[in-house]
Design an enzyme around this catalytic site. Structure first.
Site, PDB file in Angstrom:
ATOM      1  CB  CYS A   9      -0.971   0.004   1.183  1.00  0.00           C
ATOM      2  SG  CYS A   9      -0.209   0.271   2.788  1.00  0.00           S
ATOM      3  CB  THR A  10       0.096   4.851  -0.544  1.00  0.00           C
ATOM      4  OG1 THR A  10      -0.971   4.815   0.384  1.00  0.00           O
ATOM      5  CG2 THR A  10      -0.444   4.808  -1.947  1.00  0.00           C
TER       6      THR A  10
END
Length: 105
Positions: A9-10
């Site tokens: 994920c970011t």
């Protein structure tokens, strides 16, 4: 079926590990062998081996960022989704994987 994948994920914290856990649980529940590598702020964990990659039927990339080492999956069938899909609908995602593999045969 042998399923491998990468979760990233970011931020590289919460969603990465939640996606990994949910995908592994859904895959095992459906009777598949599944291993998910995580790529996060502390680096790569549960790194997939060359043998796992070679033997895999399909690859799931549950990622909101660029997956490092994506070239390892060259020649493999790959499904890419945002981590949110893996977190919120892991069973549906595994069903989709099964459908994709059924069409291949």
């Amino acid at each position: 079926m042998k399923i491998i994948g990468v979760a990233a994920c970011t931020v590289g914290i919460a969603h990465t590990y939640i996606a990994q856990e949910k995908l592994e649980n859904a895959g095992k529940k459906a009777g598949h062998e599944i291993s998910i590598e995580t790529q996060g702020t502390i680096g790569t964990e549960n790194e997939l081996s060359a043998k796992q990659i070679q033997e895999a039927d399909i690859v799931i990339l549950a990622a909101d960022v660029k997956v490092s080492g994506r070239d390892r999956f060259e020649g493999k069938r790959v499904i890419q989704v945002p981590t949110e899909v893996a977190v919120k609908s892991p069973n549906k995602l595994i069903k989709k994987v099964e459908e994709v593999m059924a069409q291949k045969q």
